[in-house]
Scaffold this motif. Structure first.
Motif, short mmCIF file in Angstrom:
data_model
loop_
_atom_site.label_atom_id
_atom_site.label_comp_id
_atom_site.label_asym_id
_atom_site.label_seq_id
_atom_site.Cartn_x
_atom_site.Cartn_y
_atom_site.Cartn_z
N ASP A 1 8.29 11.63 7.74
CA ASP A 1 7.48 10.71 8.08
C ASP A 1 7.37 9.52 6.94
OD1 ASP A 1 7.01 11.80 10.68
OD2 ASP A 1 4.97 12.52 10.02
N VAL A 2 7.10 10.06 5.89
CA VAL A 2 6.75 9.31 4.58
C VAL A 2 8.16 8.48 4.20
CG1 VAL A 2 6.19 9.16 2.30
CG2 VAL A 2 5.00 10.31 3.91
N ALA A 3 9.22 9.14 4.28
CA ALA A 3 10.48 8.47 4.02
C ALA A 3 10.85 7.09 5.12
CB ALA A 3 11.49 9.19 4.07
N THR A 4 10.35 7.60 6.19
CA THR A 4 10.52 6.68 7.36
C THR A 4 9.65 5.38 7.30
OG1 THR A 4 11.44 8.28 8.98
CG2 THR A 4 10.86 6.25 9.78
N MET A 5 8.41 5.56 7.06
CA MET A 5 7.50 4.70 6.93
C MET A 5 7.62 3.68 5.96
SD MET A 5 4.22 7.14 7.83
CE MET A 5 3.16 6.40 6.11
N LYS A 6 7.99 4.41 4.54
CA LYS A 6 8.08 3.69 3.31
C LYS A 6 9.35 2.70 3.44
CE LYS A 6 5.67 5.73 -0.25
NZ LYS A 6 5.91 6.47 -1.63
N SER A 7 10.65 3.23 4.15
CA SER A 7 11.78 2.70 4.45
C SER A 7 11.79 1.56 5.60
CB SER A 7 12.83 3.48 4.87
OG SER A 7 13.31 4.52 4.04
N TRP B 1 0.91 -1.08 0.13
CA TRP B 1 -0.05 -0.03 0.06
C TRP B 1 0.74 1.31 0.08
CZ3 TRP B 1 -0.79 3.91 3.46
CH2 TRP B 1 -1.97 4.86 3.11
N LEU B 2 2.07 1.22 1.00
CA LEU B 2 2.68 2.66 0.84
C LEU B 2 3.33 2.79 -0.34
CD1 LEU B 2 4.19 2.11 4.51
CD2 LEU B 2 2.93 4.02 3.68
N GLN B 3 4.12 1.71 -1.04
CA GLN B 3 4.83 1.65 -2.08
C GLN B 3 4.24 2.37 -3.33
OE1 GLN B 3 8.09 2.04 -1.62
NE2 GLN B 3 7.85 1.13 0.29
N GLY B 4 2.56 1.96 -3.29
CA GLY B 4 1.72 2.29 -4.31
C GLY B 4 1.27 3.74 -4.23
N LYS B 5 1.75 4.50 -3.02
CA LYS B 5 1.27 5.73 -3.04
C LYS B 5 2.36 6.76 -2.95
CE LYS B 5 -2.85 5.02 -0.92
NZ LYS B 5 -3.87 5.20 -1.50
N GLN B 6 2.09 7.88 -3.85
CA GLN B 6 2.89 9.01 -4.17
C GLN B 6 3.36 9.61 -2.93
OE1 GLN B 6 4.34 9.96 -7.09
NE2 GLN B 6 3.28 8.02 -7.81
N ASP B 7 4.43 9.97 -2.49
CA ASP B 7 4.73 10.82 -1.14
C ASP B 7 3.69 11.89 -0.88
OD1 ASP B 7 6.64 8.96 -1.17
OD2 ASP B 7 8.22 10.53 -1.20
#
Length: 95
Positions: A54-60, A36-42
């Motif tokens: 936050d987004v970078a941390t979540m995706k990583s 789900w995260l990888q399918g979302k634009q930042d």
């Protein structure tokens, strides 16, 4: 009888089975959240209230945990040591 959890066969069998099922379910959840995260634009995630950091941390975090799931299920290998929880620890509120 000693204090604490009993260590008879039925109790230990149940705890082992429950632990394995819980871990398997959590790894499945990690895989779903990562997809789900990888399918979302930042920008889409930022518009929902998360910061860019936050987004970078979540995706990583979830990318690393999804890799851990692949390794645990024999679908990938890891050539060298990796702290799969490095970014995930940042999401726990304890670091």
């Amino acid at each position: 009888m000693a204090a604490g959890y009993p260590t008879d066969k039925p109790t230990v069998d149940a705890r082992m089975g429950n632990s394995i099922i819980a871990l398997r379910n959590q790894l499945d959840d990690v895989t779903r959240i990562n997809a789900w995260l990888q399918g979302k634009q930042d920008a889409d995630l930022v518009s929902q209230g998360w910061t860019s950091e936050d987004v970078a941390t979540m995706k990583s975090a979830f990318l690393a945990l999804a890799k851990l799931s692949l390794i645990a299920n024999g679908q990938s290998t890891q050539a060298q040591a990796d702290d799969f929880f490095f970014f995930a620890d940042r999401l726990t509120g304890l670091n």
